[in-house]
Each structure stands twice: as structure tokens, then as C-alpha cells.
Design a protein around this motif. Structure first.
Motif, PDB file in Angstrom:
ATOM      1  N   ALA A  14       0.759  -1.595  -0.147  1.00 34.00           N
ATOM      2  CA  ALA A  14      -0.121  -0.010  -0.180  1.00 34.00           C
ATOM      3  C   ALA A  14       1.104   1.390   0.048  1.00 34.00           C
ATOM      4  O   ALA A  14       1.641   1.363   1.064  1.00 34.00           O
ATOM      5  CB  ALA A  14      -0.572  -0.382   0.914  1.00 34.00           C
ATOM      6  N   ALA A  15       0.296   2.758  -1.352  1.00 32.31           N
ATOM      7  CA  ALA A  15       1.731   3.874  -0.857  1.00 32.31           C
ATOM      8  C   ALA A  15      -0.010   4.745  -0.152  1.00 32.31           C
ATOM      9  O   ALA A  15      -1.384   4.364  -0.758  1.00 32.31           O
ATOM     10  CB  ALA A  15       2.221   3.675  -2.354  1.00 32.31           C
ATOM     11  N   TYR A  16       0.974   5.885  -0.038  1.00 35.44           N
ATOM     12  CA  TYR A  16      -0.078   6.352   0.142  1.00 35.44           C
ATOM     13  C   TYR A  16       0.456   8.029  -0.502  1.00 35.44           C
ATOM     14  O   TYR A  16       2.127   8.429  -0.105  1.00 35.44           O
ATOM     15  CB  TYR A  16      -0.520   7.071   1.728  1.00 35.44           C
ATOM     16  CG  TYR A  16      -1.738   8.213   1.445  1.00 35.44           C
ATOM     17  CD1 TYR A  16      -3.133   7.990   1.828  1.00 35.44           C
ATOM     18  CD2 TYR A  16      -1.193   9.955   1.767  1.00 35.44           C
ATOM     19  CE1 TYR A  16      -4.375   8.273   1.720  1.00 35.44           C
ATOM     20  CE2 TYR A  16      -2.010  10.337   1.580  1.00 35.44           C
ATOM     21  CZ  TYR A  16      -4.118   9.850   2.092  1.00 35.44           C
ATOM     22  OH  TYR A  16      -4.575  10.536   2.619  1.00 35.44           O
ATOM     23  N   VAL A  17       0.128   8.767  -1.055  1.00 35.67           N
ATOM     24  CA  VAL A  17       0.433  10.132  -2.264  1.00 35.67           C
ATOM     25  C   VAL A  17      -0.241  10.761  -1.075  1.00 35.67           C
ATOM     26  O   VAL A  17      -1.132  11.123  -1.406  1.00 35.67           O
ATOM     27  CB  VAL A  17      -0.154   9.342  -3.763  1.00 35.67           C
ATOM     28  CG1 VAL A  17       1.184  11.258  -4.093  1.00 35.67           C
ATOM     29  CG2 VAL A  17       0.725   8.843  -4.515  1.00 35.67           C
ATOM     30  N   TYR A  18       0.938  11.991  -1.183  1.00 32.67           N
ATOM     31  CA  TYR A  18       0.623  13.451   0.093  1.00 32.67           C
ATOM     32  C   TYR A  18       0.448  14.434  -0.592  1.00 32.67           C
ATOM     33  O   TYR A  18       1.287  14.762  -1.607  1.00 32.67           O
ATOM     34  CB  TYR A  18       1.557  13.946   0.813  1.00 32.67           C
ATOM     35  CG  TYR A  18       1.248  12.775   1.905  1.00 32.67           C
ATOM     36  CD1 TYR A  18       0.610  12.868   3.817  1.00 32.67           C
ATOM     37  CD2 TYR A  18       1.914  11.413   2.164  1.00 32.67           C
ATOM     38  CE1 TYR A  18       0.670  11.812   4.992  1.00 32.67           C
ATOM     39  CE2 TYR A  18       1.789  10.501   3.463  1.00 32.67           C
ATOM     40  CZ  TYR A  18       1.025  10.532   4.615  1.00 32.67           C
ATOM     41  OH  TYR A  18       0.380   9.596   5.536  1.00 32.67           O
ATOM     42  N   LEU A  19      -0.524  15.047  -0.754  1.00 34.14           N
ATOM     43  CA  LEU A  19      -0.895  16.131  -1.934  1.00 34.14           C
ATOM     44  C   LEU A  19      -0.927  17.338  -0.986  1.00 34.14           C
ATOM     45  O   LEU A  19      -1.793  18.823  -1.896  1.00 34.14           O
ATOM     46  CB  LEU A  19      -1.894  16.596  -3.163  1.00 34.14           C
ATOM     47  CG  LEU A  19      -1.886  14.874  -3.723  1.00 34.14           C
ATOM     48  CD1 LEU A  19      -3.571  14.841  -4.612  1.00 34.14           C
ATOM     49  CD2 LEU A  19      -0.561  14.661  -5.040  1.00 34.14           C
ATOM     50  N   THR A  20      -0.439  17.857  -0.185  1.00 36.06           N
ATOM     51  CA  THR A  20      -0.466  18.937   0.654  1.00 36.06           C
ATOM     52  C   THR A  20       1.117  19.418   1.177  1.00 36.06           C
ATOM     53  O   THR A  20       1.877  18.723   1.453  1.00 36.06           O
ATOM     54  CB  THR A  20      -1.213  18.490   2.529  1.00 36.06           C
ATOM     55  OG1 THR A  20      -0.504  17.356   3.031  1.00 36.06           O
ATOM     56  CG2 THR A  20      -2.858  18.226   2.008  1.00 36.06           C
ATOM     57  N   ASP A  21       1.157  20.121   1.450  1.00 36.76           N
ATOM     58  CA  ASP A  21       2.382  20.470   1.991  1.00 36.76           C
ATOM     59  C   ASP A  21       2.861  19.869   3.027  1.00 36.76           C
ATOM     60  O   ASP A  21       2.080  19.758   4.664  1.00 36.76           O
ATOM     61  CB  ASP A  21       2.165  22.368   2.589  1.00 36.76           C
ATOM     62  CG  ASP A  21       3.193  22.834   3.397  1.00 36.76           C
ATOM     63  OD1 ASP A  21       4.659  22.334   3.670  1.00 36.76           O
ATOM     64  OD2 ASP A  21       3.343  24.433   3.246  1.00 36.76           O
TER      65      ASP A  21
END
Length: 81
Positions: A14-21
Motif C-alpha cells: 500500500a502506498a500513500y501520495v500526500y498532496l499537501t504541504d
């Protein structure tokens, strides 16, 4: 080019891509699951209270994301890079 934080747990695949600062913690207020049949796996889109996309969770990540991205991701399992 903006830096994007990506975490990966090889054991869970499982991966998580953060799109925030990375300095700002945003609370997920709504999760939208993409149709697993349409994408060939589970992908969840996380939105904050203002309706902004803040992250993407990818299950079966090794079949959905490029290898170079997973290799460079921050590891959450005990194996490490």
C-alpha cells in the motif's frame, strides 16, 4: 517542481501520495473510493473539510505505481529501501 511525499508499506503493498504541504497536517473529512473493477485495484481519494484533494491511497501499489516511485518512497515497513 514541487516535492510530493510518498509512503509505501511493502508488506501491505500500500502506498500513500500526500498532496499537501508536508509541514501542515490536514484532517481527512471525506474519502472517495474509486471503483476497484474500473481501476483493477483499490484507490481511495482523501479530501479535506474544504473539498480539496489532500491524498491518494493506492492498494496493490506495486501493480499501479511506477517502480522508481515506490523505490524512492518513505518506507513504513521494517524492510527499508
Amino acid at each position: 517542481m514541487a516535492d510530493v511525499r510518498v509512503t509505501y508499506d511493502k508488506t501491505a503493498n500500500a502506498a500513500y501520495v500526500y498532496l499537501t504541504d508536508p509541514q501542515v497536517r490536514r484532517k481527512v473529512s471525506r474519502m472517495y473510493p474509486c471503483d476497484p473493477v474500473e481501476v483493477g485495484g483499490m484507490i481511495n481519494l482523501d479530501f479535506d473539510e474544504e473539498g480539496r484533494l489532500i491524498g491518494v491511497e493506492v492498494l496493490a501499489a506495486s501493480s499501479k505505481l511506477p517502480e522508481y516511485l515506490l523505490d524512492s518512497a518513505e518506507r513504513l515497513d521494517t524492510e527499508g529501501p
